[in-house]
Design a protein around this motif. Structure first.
Motif, PDB file in Angstrom:
ATOM      1  N   GLN A   1       0.838  -1.204   0.000  1.00 26.10           N
ATOM      2  CA  GLN A   1       0.000   0.000   0.000  1.00 26.10           C
ATOM      3  C   GLN A   1       0.873   1.255   0.000  1.00 26.10           C
ATOM      4  OE1 GLN A   1      -3.193   0.244  -0.392  1.00 26.10           O
ATOM      5  NE2 GLN A   1      -3.987  -1.762   0.091  1.00 26.10           N
ATOM      6  N   ALA A   2       2.019   1.181   0.669  1.00 25.87           N
ATOM      7  CA  ALA A   2       2.940   2.314   0.713  1.00 25.87           C
ATOM      8  C   ALA A   2       4.360   1.802   0.924  1.00 25.87           C
ATOM      9  CB  ALA A   2       2.557   3.286   1.826  1.00 25.87           C
ATOM     10  N   VAL A   3       5.296   2.542   0.352  1.00 21.60           N
ATOM     11  CA  VAL A   3       6.708   2.207   0.468  1.00 21.60           C
ATOM     12  C   VAL A   3       7.468   3.482   0.819  1.00 21.60           C
ATOM     13  CG1 VAL A   3       8.766   1.390  -0.754  1.00 21.60           C
ATOM     14  CG2 VAL A   3       6.534   0.358  -1.241  1.00 21.60           C
ATOM     15  N   LYS A   4       8.355   3.362   1.808  1.00 17.95           N
ATOM     16  CA  LYS A   4       9.217   4.494   2.169  1.00 17.95           C
ATOM     17  C   LYS A   4      10.657   4.114   1.911  1.00 17.95           C
ATOM     18  CE  LYS A   4      10.587   7.730   5.724  1.00 17.95           C
ATOM     19  NZ  LYS A   4      10.579   8.100   7.131  1.00 17.95           N
ATOM     20  N   LYS A   5      11.357   4.998   1.256  1.00 22.66           N
ATOM     21  CA  LYS A   5      12.802   4.855   1.071  1.00 22.66           C
ATOM     22  C   LYS A   5      13.392   6.243   1.242  1.00 22.66           C
ATOM     23  CE  LYS A   5      16.372   2.683  -1.485  1.00 22.66           C
ATOM     24  NZ  LYS A   5      16.733   1.577  -2.309  1.00 22.66           N
ATOM     25  N   GLY A   6      14.330   6.350   2.146  1.00 21.79           N
ATOM     26  CA  GLY A   6      14.889   7.660   2.453  1.00 21.79           C
ATOM     27  C   GLY A   6      13.816   8.544   3.075  1.00 21.79           C
ATOM     28  N   ASN A   7      13.676   9.742   2.558  1.00 20.29           N
ATOM     29  CA  ASN A   7      12.687  10.694   3.074  1.00 20.29           C
ATOM     30  C   ASN A   7      11.407  10.730   2.251  1.00 20.29           C
ATOM     31  OD1 ASN A   7      14.363  11.576   5.181  1.00 20.29           O
ATOM     32  ND2 ASN A   7      15.427  12.981   3.810  1.00 20.29           N
ATOM     33  N   THR A   8      11.245   9.777   1.338  1.00 22.87           N
ATOM     34  CA  THR A   8      10.104   9.791   0.422  1.00 22.87           C
ATOM     35  C   THR A   8       9.204   8.585   0.649  1.00 22.87           C
ATOM     36  OG1 THR A   8      11.471  10.949  -1.205  1.00 22.87           O
ATOM     37  CG2 THR A   8       9.448   9.926  -2.017  1.00 22.87           C
ATOM     38  N   VAL A   9       7.893   8.836   0.570  1.00 18.54           N
ATOM     39  CA  VAL A   9       6.890   7.773   0.650  1.00 18.54           C
ATOM     40  C   VAL A   9       6.059   7.789  -0.620  1.00 18.54           C
ATOM     41  CG1 VAL A   9       4.810   6.958   1.849  1.00 18.54           C
ATOM     42  CG2 VAL A   9       6.756   7.807   3.169  1.00 18.54           C
ATOM     43  N   TRP A  10       5.907   6.627  -1.224  1.00 18.68           N
ATOM     44  CA  TRP A  10       5.042   6.437  -2.376  1.00 18.68           C
ATOM     45  C   TRP A  10       3.829   5.653  -1.899  1.00 18.68           C
ATOM     46  CZ3 TRP A  10      10.271   6.195  -2.384  1.00 18.68           C
ATOM     47  CH2 TRP A  10      10.953   6.957  -3.332  1.00 18.68           C
ATOM     48  N   VAL A  11       2.647   6.215  -2.066  1.00 17.41           N
ATOM     49  CA  VAL A  11       1.414   5.536  -1.665  1.00 17.41           C
ATOM     50  C   VAL A  11       0.736   5.027  -2.927  1.00 17.41           C
ATOM     51  CG1 VAL A  11      -0.838   5.779  -0.570  1.00 17.41           C
ATOM     52  CG2 VAL A  11       1.156   6.926   0.424  1.00 17.41           C
ATOM     53  N   SER A  12       0.499   3.718  -2.972  1.00 19.58           N
ATOM     54  CA  SER A  12      -0.206   3.117  -4.106  1.00 19.58           C
ATOM     55  C   SER A  12      -1.597   3.708  -4.227  1.00 19.58           C
ATOM     56  CB  SER A  12      -0.330   1.603  -3.897  1.00 19.58           C
ATOM     57  OG  SER A  12       0.924   0.984  -3.936  1.00 19.58           O
ATOM     58  N   GLY A  13      -2.185   3.560  -5.390  1.00 17.50           N
ATOM     59  CA  GLY A  13      -3.533   4.068  -5.619  1.00 17.50           C
ATOM     60  C   GLY A  13      -4.490   3.611  -4.529  1.00 17.50           C
ATOM     61  N   GLN A  14      -5.068   4.574  -3.829  1.00 13.05           N
ATOM     62  CA  GLN A  14      -5.988   4.273  -2.735  1.00 13.05           C
ATOM     63  C   GLN A  14      -7.428   4.349  -3.201  1.00 13.05           C
ATOM     64  OE1 GLN A  14      -5.086   3.181   0.523  1.00 13.05           O
ATOM     65  NE2 GLN A  14      -3.328   2.866  -0.823  1.00 13.05           N
ATOM     66  N   LEU A  15      -8.184   3.345  -2.776  1.00 13.51           N
ATOM     67  CA  LEU A  15      -9.604   3.248  -3.107  1.00 13.51           C
ATOM     68  C   LEU A  15     -10.423   3.745  -1.927  1.00 13.51           C
ATOM     69  CD1 LEU A  15      -7.928   0.520  -4.036  1.00 13.51           C
ATOM     70  CD2 LEU A  15     -10.108  -0.029  -5.011  1.00 13.51           C
ATOM     71  N   GLY A  16     -11.680   3.980  -2.178  1.00 11.32           N
ATOM     72  CA  GLY A  16     -12.571   4.453  -1.128  1.00 11.32           C
ATOM     73  C   GLY A  16     -13.189   3.317  -0.340  1.00 11.32           C
ATOM     74  N   HIS A  17     -12.354   2.461   0.251  1.00 12.27           N
ATOM     75  CA  HIS A  17     -12.860   1.324   1.034  1.00 12.27           C
ATOM     76  C   HIS A  17     -12.536   1.507   2.510  1.00 12.27           C
ATOM     77  CE1 HIS A  17      -8.930  -0.485   1.823  1.00 12.27           C
ATOM     78  NE2 HIS A  17      -8.621  -0.223   0.562  1.00 12.27           N
ATOM     79  N   ASN A  18     -13.356   0.868   3.339  1.00 14.87           N
ATOM     80  CA  ASN A  18     -13.119   0.901   4.784  1.00 14.87           C
ATOM     81  C   ASN A  18     -12.192  -0.249   5.178  1.00 14.87           C
ATOM     82  OD1 ASN A  18     -14.702  -1.459   4.843  1.00 14.87           O
ATOM     83  ND2 ASN A  18     -16.507  -0.410   5.611  1.00 14.87           N
ATOM     84  N   GLU A  19     -12.013  -0.438   6.489  1.00 17.39           N
ATOM     85  CA  GLU A  19     -11.095  -1.473   6.978  1.00 17.39           C
ATOM     86  C   GLU A  19     -11.551  -2.891   6.652  1.00 17.39           C
ATOM     87  OE1 GLU A  19     -14.197  -0.637   9.938  1.00 17.39           O
ATOM     88  OE2 GLU A  19     -12.751   0.688   8.991  1.00 17.39           O
ATOM     89  N   LYS A  20     -12.818  -3.060   6.273  1.00 21.34           N
ATOM     90  CA  LYS A  20     -13.330  -4.380   5.863  1.00 21.34           C
ATOM     91  C   LYS A  20     -13.221  -4.582   4.354  1.00 21.34           C
ATOM     92  CE  LYS A  20     -16.727  -4.426   9.586  1.00 21.34           C
ATOM     93  NZ  LYS A  20     -18.148  -4.330   9.890  1.00 21.34           N
ATOM     94  N   GLY A  21     -12.750  -3.565   3.632  1.00 20.33           N
ATOM     95  CA  GLY A  21     -12.625  -3.667   2.185  1.00 20.33           C
ATOM     96  C   GLY A  21     -13.891  -3.302   1.442  1.00 20.33           C
ATOM     97  N   GLU A  22     -14.865  -2.729   2.133  1.00 14.21           N
ATOM     98  CA  GLU A  22     -16.141  -2.362   1.508  1.00 14.21           C
ATOM     99  C   GLU A  22     -16.054  -0.943   0.945  1.00 14.21           C
ATOM    100  OE1 GLU A  22     -18.766  -4.799   4.837  1.00 14.21           O
ATOM    101  OE2 GLU A  22     -18.253  -2.695   5.162  1.00 14.21           O
TER     102      GLU A  22
END
Length: 130
Positions: free
Chosen positions: A23-44
Motif C-alpha cells: 500500500q505504501a513504500v518508504k525509502k529515504g525521506n520519500t513515501v510512495w502511496v499506491s492508488g488508494q480506493l474508497g474502502h473501509n477497513e473491511k474492504g467495503e
C-alpha cells in the motif's frame, strides 16, 4: 541507499496478496502511496464519488501517519476517476479537507473507463517527502 532502508506497509486487504503490492513504500525521506480506493477497513467501498474520495484520502492519511507523515508532506497526487465531472467537483469541493494548503500540491486528475473493483469510482496515488 540499501534495501534495509526500504520499508513497505499494507492494510491486510486480500487483494494486496492476490495482486502482489504494498500500500505504501518508504525509502529515504520519500513515501510512495499506491492508488488508494474508497474502502473501509473491511474492504467495503463507500457509496458514490464524494464518499469514495473522502475515504481514499482518509486511507492515505492513515498510511502516511504510519511513517510519521501528514498531508503537509504530500508533494504530488494523481487522481483517477471514472466520471470526470463528479470527480473534479468532489476534489474541488473537499480540497481544504484533504490538504492544509491545496496550492502546495502538484495534482493531476485523469478520466479512465474503469478501475480495479466493480463500483469503484476513484483511485488516488501520492508521493510525500520530508
Amino acid at each position: 541507499m540499501s534495501e534495509q532502508n526500504k520499508k513497505s506497509i499494507g492494510f491486510g486487504m486480500p487483494w494486496e496478496e492476490i495482486y502482489g503490492y504494498a500500500q505504501a513504500v518508504k525509502k529515504g525521506n520519500t513515501v510512495w502511496v499506491s492508488g488508494q480506493l474508497g474502502h473501509n477497513e473491511k474492504g467495503e467501498l463507500a457509496e458514490g464519488m464524494d464518499a469514495q474520495m473522502m475515504q481514499s484520502y482518509a486511507n492515505i492519511k492513515q498510511l502516511l501517519s504510519r511513517f510519521e507523515m501528514s498531508m503537509d508532506h504530500v508533494v504530488e497526487e494523481v487522481i483517477y476517476v471514472t466520471d470526470m465531472a463528479s470527480g473534479f467537483e468532489a476534489r474541488k469541493k473537499f480540497k481544504n479537507d484533504f490538504y492544509p494548503d491545496p496550492l502546495s500540491v502538484a495534482s493531476s486528475i485523469i478520466g479512465v473507463s474503469e478501475l480495479a473493483l466493480p463500483g469503484q469510482f476513484v483511485e488516488i496515488k501520492i508521493i510525500a517527502s520530508h
